[in-house]
Scaffold this active site. Structure first.
Site, PDB file in Angstrom:
ATOM      1  N   GLU A 173      -6.232 -14.610  -7.013  1.00 27.71           N
ATOM      2  CA  GLU A 173      -7.141 -14.693  -7.823  1.00 27.71           C
ATOM      3  C   GLU A 173      -8.436 -14.785  -7.837  1.00 27.71           C
ATOM      4  O   GLU A 173      -9.356 -13.727  -7.838  1.00 27.71           O
ATOM      5  CB  GLU A 173      -6.581 -14.277  -8.897  1.00 27.71           C
ATOM      6  CG  GLU A 173      -5.741 -14.032 -10.436  1.00 27.71           C
ATOM      7  CD  GLU A 173      -4.474 -14.038  -9.888  1.00 27.71           C
ATOM      8  OE1 GLU A 173      -4.036 -15.595  -8.724  1.00 27.71           O
ATOM      9  OE2 GLU A 173      -3.825 -13.834 -10.570  1.00 27.71           O
ATOM     10  N   GLU A 223       2.964 -14.407 -11.554  1.00 28.51           N
ATOM     11  CA  GLU A 223       3.676 -15.123 -12.479  1.00 28.51           C
ATOM     12  C   GLU A 223       4.741 -15.309 -13.432  1.00 28.51           C
ATOM     13  O   GLU A 223       5.583 -15.358 -14.204  1.00 28.51           O
ATOM     14  CB  GLU A 223       1.936 -14.779 -12.866  1.00 28.51           C
ATOM     15  CG  GLU A 223       0.816 -15.372 -12.709  1.00 28.51           C
ATOM     16  CD  GLU A 223      -0.624 -15.758 -13.317  1.00 28.51           C
ATOM     17  OE1 GLU A 223      -0.756 -14.291 -13.108  1.00 28.51           O
ATOM     18  OE2 GLU A 223      -1.268 -16.839 -14.172  1.00 28.51           O
ATOM     19  N   ALA A 276      -1.638  -8.664 -11.856  1.00 29.68           N
ATOM     20  CA  ALA A 276      -2.402  -7.173 -12.777  1.00 29.68           C
ATOM     21  C   ALA A 276      -2.696  -6.180 -12.139  1.00 29.68           C
ATOM     22  O   ALA A 276      -3.859  -5.889 -10.913  1.00 29.68           O
ATOM     23  CB  ALA A 276      -3.464  -7.851 -13.346  1.00 29.68           C
ATOM     24  N   GLY A 336      -0.493 -11.544 -10.819  1.00 31.10           N
ATOM     25  CA  GLY A 336       0.272 -11.435 -11.655  1.00 31.10           C
ATOM     26  C   GLY A 336       1.789 -11.379 -11.636  1.00 31.10           C
ATOM     27  O   GLY A 336       2.383 -11.638 -12.331  1.00 31.10           O
TER      28      GLY A 336
HETATM   29  N1  3HC Z   1      -4.650  -3.563  -8.926  1.00 30.45           N
HETATM   30  C1  3HC Z   1      -4.797  -1.926  -8.578  1.00 30.45           C
HETATM   31  N2  3HC Z   1      -5.079  -1.265  -7.719  1.00 30.45           N
HETATM   32  C2  3HC Z   1      -4.361  -2.336  -6.331  1.00 30.45           C
HETATM   33  C3  3HC Z   1      -4.026  -3.609  -6.976  1.00 30.45           C
HETATM   34  C4  3HC Z   1      -3.942  -4.545  -8.097  1.00 30.45           C
HETATM   35  N3  3HC Z   1      -3.484  -5.494  -8.503  1.00 30.45           N
HETATM   36  N4  3HC Z   1      -3.594  -4.234  -5.438  1.00 30.45           N
HETATM   37  C5  3HC Z   1      -3.932  -3.124  -4.843  1.00 30.45           C
HETATM   38  N5  3HC Z   1      -4.013  -1.812  -5.569  1.00 30.45           N
HETATM   39  C6  3HC Z   1      -4.508  -0.353  -5.088  1.00 30.45           C
HETATM   40  C7  3HC Z   1      -5.532  -0.600  -3.911  1.00 30.45           C
HETATM   41  O1  3HC Z   1      -6.729  -0.320  -4.768  1.00 30.45           O
HETATM   42  C8  3HC Z   1      -5.368   0.355  -3.239  1.00 30.45           C
HETATM   43  O2  3HC Z   1      -5.766   1.630  -3.326  1.00 30.45           O
HETATM   44  P1  3HC Z   1      -6.255   2.414  -3.033  1.00 30.45           P
HETATM   45  O3  3HC Z   1      -4.210   3.264  -2.243  1.00 30.45           O
HETATM   46  O4  3HC Z   1      -6.746   3.818  -3.944  1.00 30.45           O
HETATM   47  O5  3HC Z   1      -7.217   2.406  -1.790  1.00 30.45           O
HETATM   48  C9  3HC Z   1      -3.405   0.891  -2.762  1.00 30.45           C
HETATM   49  O6  3HC Z   1      -3.079   0.080  -4.207  1.00 30.45           O
HETATM   50  C10 3HC Z   1      -2.911   0.219  -1.963  1.00 30.45           C
HETATM   51  O7  3HC Z   1      -3.211  -1.617  -1.401  1.00 30.45           O
HETATM   52  P2  3HC Z   1      -4.118  -2.444  -0.341  1.00 30.45           P
HETATM   53  O8  3HC Z   1      -4.746  -0.907   0.754  1.00 30.45           O
HETATM   54  O9  3HC Z   1      -5.132  -3.100   0.016  1.00 30.45           O
HETATM   55  O10 3HC Z   1      -2.738  -2.055   0.765  1.00 30.45           O
HETATM   56  P3  3HC Z   1      -2.445  -3.326   1.268  1.00 30.45           P
HETATM   57  O11 3HC Z   1      -0.815  -2.655   1.731  1.00 30.45           O
HETATM   58  O12 3HC Z   1      -3.176  -2.962   2.632  1.00 30.45           O
HETATM   59  O13 3HC Z   1      -2.326  -4.489   0.645  1.00 30.45           O
HETATM   60  C11 3HC Z   1      -1.751  -6.190  -1.102  1.00 30.45           C
HETATM   61  C12 3HC Z   1      -1.465  -4.552  -0.482  1.00 30.45           C
HETATM   62  C13 3HC Z   1      -1.711  -7.330   0.098  1.00 30.45           C
HETATM   63  C14 3HC Z   1      -1.361  -5.787  -2.578  1.00 30.45           C
HETATM   64  C15 3HC Z   1      -3.612  -6.084  -0.946  1.00 30.45           C
HETATM   65  O14 3HC Z   1      -3.956  -4.460  -1.922  1.00 30.45           O
HETATM   66  C16 3HC Z   1      -3.864  -6.872  -2.618  1.00 30.45           C
HETATM   67  O15 3HC Z   1      -3.642  -7.582  -1.781  1.00 30.45           O
HETATM   68  N6  3HC Z   1      -4.025  -6.136  -3.508  1.00 30.45           N
HETATM   69  C17 3HC Z   1      -4.494  -7.259  -4.352  1.00 30.45           C
HETATM   70  C18 3HC Z   1      -3.635  -8.821  -5.397  1.00 30.45           C
HETATM   71  C19 3HC Z   1      -4.428  -9.385  -5.966  1.00 30.45           C
HETATM   72  O16 3HC Z   1      -5.367 -10.143  -5.848  1.00 30.45           O
HETATM   73  N7  3HC Z   1      -3.591  -9.720  -6.799  1.00 30.45           N
HETATM   74  C20 3HC Z   1      -3.908 -10.344  -8.425  1.00 30.45           C
HETATM   75  C21 3HC Z   1      -4.158  -9.625  -9.585  1.00 30.45           C
HETATM   76  S1  3HC Z   1      -5.413 -10.074 -10.581  1.00 30.45           S
HETATM   77  C22 3HC Z   1      -3.918 -10.470 -11.268  1.00 30.45           C
HETATM   78  O17 3HC Z   1      -2.894 -10.661 -11.304  1.00 30.45           O
HETATM   79  C23 3HC Z   1      -4.862 -11.694 -12.784  1.00 30.45           C
HETATM   80  C24 3HC Z   1      -4.072 -12.419 -13.671  1.00 30.45           C
HETATM   81  O18 3HC Z   1      -3.852 -13.404 -13.142  1.00 30.45           O
HETATM   82  C25 3HC Z   1      -3.600 -12.240 -14.840  1.00 30.45           C
END
Ligand code: 3HC
Length: 686
Positions: free
Chosen positions: A128, A108, A66, A105
């Site tokens: 998450e 998912e 998400a 997400g």
């Molecule tokens: N939402 C919004 N922005 C995100 C994002 C997300 N889910 N994931 C990454 N970004 C952004 C980062 O903030 C960063 O922004 P910036 O360049 O402006 O600083 C950019 O994307 C690149 O991210 P990274 O620097 O972390 O890049 P990497 O290549 O090192 O890593 C990644 C990529 C492994 C995808 C890492 O970004 C990550 O772990 N992201 C989070 C993944 C996550 O937690 N997903 C679950 C979200 S909650 C959810 O899905 C709820 C659902 O169940 C309903």
């Protein structure tokens, strides 16, 4: 190619429709993406020529989850559930094609496809929990239906990114495609589904069974790891609910998701996620600053720090040469590194081949001259300014121009160290934390003359070796230790006033730190920097050491220790403290837990404000990242500055003033803190 919207395209390869999502950087499920997917699937399903649909992503990754930045805002566009229902109920086979990471997400969404195809380098996970959340789009119910309760518990509470090959073994992925040929592989798979008349699998229709003992055992085994966090337990409850009919399980998931999402812990953990990424951005060092290629690293000093630092580079394939003054010390240092790797191999986390491969990148020498062709030299010798300057002076004459000359000092003035060389622009601090191969934090210390290129390289290199880097300025203790000194001073003071070491430790442990300052001292050894010959019994520590109570290693320090290393409050320590207080004419009194917490934590916040005033940290969130990654500050409280904001700076100032009135200047609020509090603002508003 037909554009559905700015994030989504729909094309056709014969009877196979291909929906391509392209929303950099990580294809997060923002409203625009959800809309595009919804409309894309709707159009593909409506097209009579289409028999199966492939969902693939452009750029570096499949959907990474998400869009976290949209959380808490008003919902607009198609919901994630609308998209998922459209996919899962599609009368035409839907195949998710995964590269990079399918996370949260994103996974998912993939779980509502009828099949999943991935390249070998892809990874899947539900991370998450690391944001203080749980998978809130059916993931908690679908994942266990594929991988079983036990594996689902492990994946969801660790947030781990599971490699595609393992996903294939678990049934999470149905087929692997050749690396770099994902689309071809996914389309071929879709054709196979059609040719073999394979069923339109709906994960939700499966059932999962598990012995209730599985959950009890899992909770027990992880109690220590999950302590203080709300999200792991909520994730476990959801997996328990996956034994129920799907719709009932979803209700449990929804209720717990909303509870976490609106709670303080998730807010703090989401803040920390963005803060960590923000720390990489240096306002006056633009992204296109030239980077110095670092292919060879030299390290001076084969002690615990030098060895640990070396391992970081060996782990990512960068050769390291370690310099020592004596052969014996060098051999010992290299031996410790080998032993560390072999221990990791024994635990199954490295193969012996990998151990040998890493060791083959390591060499030792007794001659500084052997560092001539290093791209980066890190000095990791003992903390003595004169010796360090001498070493830097020699390095200046030996190491090639253009190389980075770094010091691992945790205390000394790097500007002064830089005066020993003719190229101060090459000098920087790389303050690793012990054990340096384990701790995530790296304070990158910018001296007056450090060049932008050197800073940019250090920040990038830190990421490469898996560190969280924070750029800080030169001042005593830099950011982390400077604030720690404040806490230590109060911990010592509180003990003199009547709180026992175990009281202080308990309060900080309950706050969420892994251990309190006294337990920490016992672990590290009370005799660090203590000398038997010169000890005059002038401090509590001196007296403990004189009794050979030197910490855990002698089974006694501030605490007594039994054979299982359980810390037990010690009457001996209590006696020493009381006698000390009496000698100083202090009336010991009962001290409340609240006072212990305020007096140890609020001065840290105040010091953080001074650090910001002096420009020694770029932003308040950088300070939080230092404390979360280097000092065990509980991430669910977001770091000291975020914590201060969450309780209100007005309260922090009020309490500091209260203590200032009783105990003097130590507690005087900094002008910045006072100003923000008076304006009703927080550090977040800076
Ligand atoms: N939402 C919004 N922005 C995100 C994002 C997300 N889910 N994931 C990454 N970004 C952004 C980062 O903030 C960063 O922004 P910036 O360049 O402006 O600083 C950019 O994307 C690149 O991210 P990274 O620097 O972390 O890049 P990497 O290549 O090192 O890593 C990644 C990529 C492994 C995808 C890492 O970004 C990550 O772990 N992201 C989070 C993944 C996550 O937690 N997903 C679950 C979200 S909650 C959810 O899905 C709820 C659902 O169940 C309903």
């Amino acid at each position: 190619m037909a554009a559905i919207n700015s994030a989504t395209d729909l094309t056709r390869d014969g009877e196979i429709a291909v929906i391509t999502l392209d929303s950099p950087p990580v294809n997060a499920l923002s409203f625009n993406v959800r809309d595009g997917l919804y409309e894309g699937f709707k159009a593909a399903i409506a097209d009579d020529a289409v028999k199966a649909i492939v969902l693939i992503c452009a750029g570096r990754t499949f959907i990474a989850g998400a869009d976290i930045s949209e959380f808490g805002g008003a919902q607009k566009g198609a919901s994630l559930f609308d998209v998922q229902a459209m996919m899962e109920n599609s009368p035409k086979a839907v195949i998710a094609a995964i590269h990079g990471t399918a996370l949260g997400g994103g996974l998912e969404v993939a779980l509502t496809a009828h099949y999943r195809v991935a390249v070998p380098s892809a990874k899947c996970g539900l991370p998450e929990v690391n944001l203080g959340l749980l998978p809130g789009a059916g993931g908690t119910q679908r994942l266990p239906r594929i991988v079983g309760a036990q594996k689902a518990l492990e994946m969801m509470t660790s947030g781990s990114h599971v490699p595609a090959k393992q996903c294939l073994e678990m049934g999470l992925v149905d087929s692997l495609a050749e690396e770099g040929k994902l689309l071809d592989g996914a389309v071929a798979f879709a054709r196979k589904v059609l040719a073999d008349k394979m069923p339109l699998n709906k994960v939700r229709e499966r059932t999962v069974t598990a012995d209730p003992q599985v959950f009890a055992d899992f909770r027990k085994a992880n109690a220590r790891k999950f302590r203080g966090f709300k999200a792991p337990e909520a994730n476990i409850k959801c997996v328990e609910a996956s034994l129920l009919p799907f719709e009932e399980g979803i209700k449990v998931e929804r209720a717990l998701f909303m509870e976490l999402m609106t709670g303080e812990q998730s807010a703090a953990q989401r803040y920390a996620f963005f803060a960590e990424r923000q720390a990489n951005k240096i306002p006056d060092v633009p992204a296109d600053t030239p980077i110095i290629p670092v292919a060879k690293v030299g390290i001076i000093g084969a002690g615990t720090m030098g060895g640990g630092i070396a391992m970081n580079f060996l782990n990512v394939g960068i050769p390291v040469k370690i310099i020592e003054t004596k052969q014996e010390a060098l051999d010992r240092g290299l031996g410790v590194i080998r032993k560390n790797y072999e221990n990791t191999a024994k635990r199954g986390r490295l193969t012996m081949d990998q151990v040998e491969q890493r060791m083959s990148l390591l060499s030792g020498s007794l001659a500084l001259e052997d560092l001539a062709d290093s791209d980066l030299v890190i000095e990791a010798i003992f903390e003595n300014m004169a010796v360090k300057k001498e070493v830097f002076g020699k390095l200046d004459a030996i190491v090639k121009q253009g190389a980075i000359l770094a010091t691992n000092t945790s205390a000394l003035d790097i500007d002064e160290i830089a005066t020993a060389v003719k190229r101060p622009e090459a000098v920087i601090g790389l303050h690793f934390f012990s054990p340096a191969n384990v701790m995530r934090l790296l304070e990158v210390v910018r001296a007056d003359k450090t060049s932008k290129s050197v800073i940019a390289t250090a920040m990038q290199l830190a990421k490469k070796i898996g560190k969280v880097a924070v750029l800080v300025g030169v001042c005593p203790g830099f950011v982390g230790n400077r604030m720690l000194f404040q806490r230590q001073a109060q911990a010592q003071r509180l003990v003199m006033e009547g709180a026992m070491p175990w009281d202080v430790d308990r309060v900080l442990f309950d706050f969420g730190f892994p251990m309190g300052p006294f337990a920490m001292s016992d672990l590290a050894g009370l005799d660090i920097g203590w000398n038997k010959e010169t000890s005059k019994g002038e401090t509590i520590r001196d007296q403990l050491c004189e009794l050979d109570r030197r910490g855990q290693k002698t089974s006694a320090g501030y605490y007594d220790y039994d054979e299982k290393r359980t810390a037990i409050p010690s009457p001996v320590t209590e006696g020493i403290i009381k006698a000390f207080a009496q000698k100083q004419g202090l009336n010991q009194r009962d001290i409340s837990d609240e006072e212990i917490l305020e007096r140890t934590v609020f001065p840290m916040i105040n010091e953080g404000a001074k650090i910001l005033e002096e420009g020694k940290a770029i932003r308040a969130s950088d300070i939080d990242i230092v404390w979360i990654n280097g000092y065990g500050w509980p991430v669910y409280r977001g770091g000291p500055m975020h914590y201060a904001d969450s309780i209100g700076l007005k309260k922090v100032v009020e309490r500091l003033k209260h203590y200032e009135a009783q105990m003097g200047d130590f507690f005087k609020p900094s002008p910045l803190l006072e100003k923000l509090a008076a304006e009703g603002k927080g550090f977040k508003d800076l």
